[in-house]
Scaffold this active site. Structure first.
Site, PDB file in Angstrom:
ATOM      1  N   ASP A 111      17.606  83.625 161.180  1.00  0.00           N
ATOM      2  CA  ASP A 111      16.995  84.432 161.826  1.00  0.00           C
ATOM      3  C   ASP A 111      18.620  85.395 162.548  1.00  0.00           C
ATOM      4  O   ASP A 111      19.924  84.064 163.118  1.00  0.00           O
ATOM      5  CB  ASP A 111      16.204  85.141 163.288  1.00  0.00           C
ATOM      6  CG  ASP A 111      16.481  82.932 164.203  1.00  0.00           C
ATOM      7  OD1 ASP A 111      16.882  82.277 163.684  1.00  0.00           O
ATOM      8  OD2 ASP A 111      15.021  83.126 164.214  1.00  0.00           O
ATOM      9  N   GLU A 139      14.582  88.448 167.777  1.00  0.00           N
ATOM     10  CA  GLU A 139      13.592  88.503 169.045  1.00  0.00           C
ATOM     11  C   GLU A 139      13.151  89.834 169.725  1.00  0.00           C
ATOM     12  O   GLU A 139      11.786  89.598 170.363  1.00  0.00           O
ATOM     13  CB  GLU A 139      15.144  89.012 169.925  1.00  0.00           C
ATOM     14  CG  GLU A 139      16.181  87.708 169.411  1.00  0.00           C
ATOM     15  CD  GLU A 139      15.668  86.473 170.406  1.00  0.00           C
ATOM     16  OE1 GLU A 139      13.800  86.502 170.899  1.00  0.00           O
ATOM     17  OE2 GLU A 139      15.763  85.410 170.421  1.00  0.00           O
TER      18      GLU A 139
END
Length: 435
Positions: free
Chosen positions: A113, A174
């Protein structure tokens, strides 16, 4: 016999180091596997400082979800320099690196990520964020450095690869939309991985790798109670206390909300009697607000047992009605219920065996619990592909580093990069070639 084998291994390693495993057919089969993984370990050591510089660049230049432009450019160029095919047109600022081995075989994906957090936490004082209000307080900069390192190690051992490796650098984790959007925009119609892996740096001791089959986290839900009229502060306090008392479940004396205890040997995740199993916990206070002439109460809760999730809404509804608000009640629902990271049981056991076959029985730390408060949209990939998600230790108490994610003093030991590259490049090699 041991001395003879060790001498042969030493000679084999010399061949590997000097010739990049070009003469591997001349290495005795008994030691060939050992020499190959020694070569990957040596390569992980060789590129470590380079990866630290990349990580610090990313840390100094953090970008929020949906804005990972600099990050994308850095990742793209690194992968191109390794000779990988690179695609950047799948969703947002995502990057896909494709490494095709010299032999046909399975297809494995590794996911990292990319996005940072909106915060001004002090973090790493030696290489502070240059962007006010944004910082890598969750370790995604480390994840990307590890992903690049795995790509480099495997690219330099391309002749050993039986299959294809996809490196998915995913934006917007997120906000929990990046993985879903990549899939919705056709990622899996372009690439067709048989397996997918990922990791998250955690507050475990640096060098430790932890995994378990099935759920890694508790099921996170946000409960919403919709009423006709506003309640007084006293009525809110009384009602929400009754709701909490009807739902919360923990083992006697345990406090699973104390997530800082996750690495505690007496009560943490490594103990079969961990306090991080068989619980339901929830926010101490509900968020109360009015909207469109109606009144709402909301709170997050965390349940470890999937079979009990279906009972939550009926229990809350019953408690509200029994508290004298039956005529006021409009609805009880989950306003948020993201999927949970669930490791494929068969693949997890295969991955553990693969790592143990190379590095020994103690390479994996067993995980006996489920962590509350955190989650990861890696779960969306797991809904489509068998996948395994690991915890990678990043804390180093001797250096004053506590890698508890999303906290003001989050700091991770960069040795976790070396650990991640070494073990997970070996895992992918092993899964492609031998399992």
């Amino acid at each position: 016999m041991k001395k003879i084998v060790s001498v042969i291994i030493g000679l084999a390693i010399s061949v590997v180091s000097a010739q990049g495993v070009k003469n591997k057919d001349h290495i005795p089969k008994k030691v060939r596997k050992h020499s190959v993984y020694t070569a990957t370990e040596l390569e992980a050591d060789r590129i470590f400082n380079k990866l630290v510089k990349v990580r610090r660049n990313l840390h100094e230049n953090p970008e929020l979800a949906g804005h990972e432009e600099h990050t994308q450019g850095l990742l793209k160029q690194y992968l191109l320099d390794l000779g990988l095919e690179v695609q950047t047109d799948i969703d947002g600022y995502g990057v896909i690196g494709i490494l095709k081995g010299d032999k046909k075989g399975k297809k494995i994906a590794w996911r990292s990520d990319m996005d940072a957090l909106p915060n001004d936490f002090p973090g790493e004082t030696a290489f502070l964020s240059k962007t006010k209000g944004i910082g890598h307080g969750c370790g995604h900069d480390l994840h990307m450095a590890i992903g690049l390192g795995i790509a480099e190690v495997l690219a330099k051992n391309k002749d050993l690869l039986k299959g294809t490796v996809y490196f998915i650098f995913q934006p917007e984790e997120e906000t929990f939309v990046g993985a879903k959007e990549m899939i919705n925009n056709g990622l899996l119609s372009r690439i067709h991985p048989d397996q997918i892996y990922g990791l998250h740096v955690s507050a475990l001791p640096v060098g430790q790798i932890m995994v378990r089959p099935n759920e890694m986290f508790a099921y996170q839900k946000r409960i919403r109670i919709q009423l006709k009229n506003e309640l007084s502060k006293e009525d809110i306090k009384d009602l929400t206390k009754k709701i909490r008392n009807s739902l919360v479940r923990t083992a006697k004396g345990s406090k699973p909300w104390e997530i800082q205890q996750m690495s505690n040997p007496e009560m943490g995740l490594t103990n079969p009697n961990t306090m991080f199993k068989d619980y339901l916990i929830m926010d101490e206070e509900f968020n109360a607000y009015s909207k469109n002439n109606q009144f709402y109460l909301e709170a997050y809760l965390y349940e470890t047992d999937s079979s009990r999730v279906k009972d939550i809404i009926p229990k809350v509804k019953k408690e509200v009605e029994n508290s004298g608000y039956k005529d006021q009640l409009l609805s009880v629902s989950f306003s948020q219920e993201n999927p949970t990271v669930i490791n494929d049981e068969k693949l997890t056991n295969s991955a553990i065996k693969a790592l143990e076959s190379v590095y020994g029985k103690n390479v994996i730390t067993p995980d006996y619990g489920q962590v509350p408060y955190f989650n990861d949209d890696f779960a969306y990939f797991q809904q489509k592909i068998p996948g395994v998600y690991f915890f990678l230790g990043g804390s180093n108490i001797e250096k004053g580093m506590n890698a508890m994610n999303h906290t003001p003093n989050f700091r991770a030991d960069e040795e976790s990069i070396r650990t991640g590259v070494k073990y997970f490049s070996s895992l992918i090699l092993e899964q492609l070639n031998n399992h």
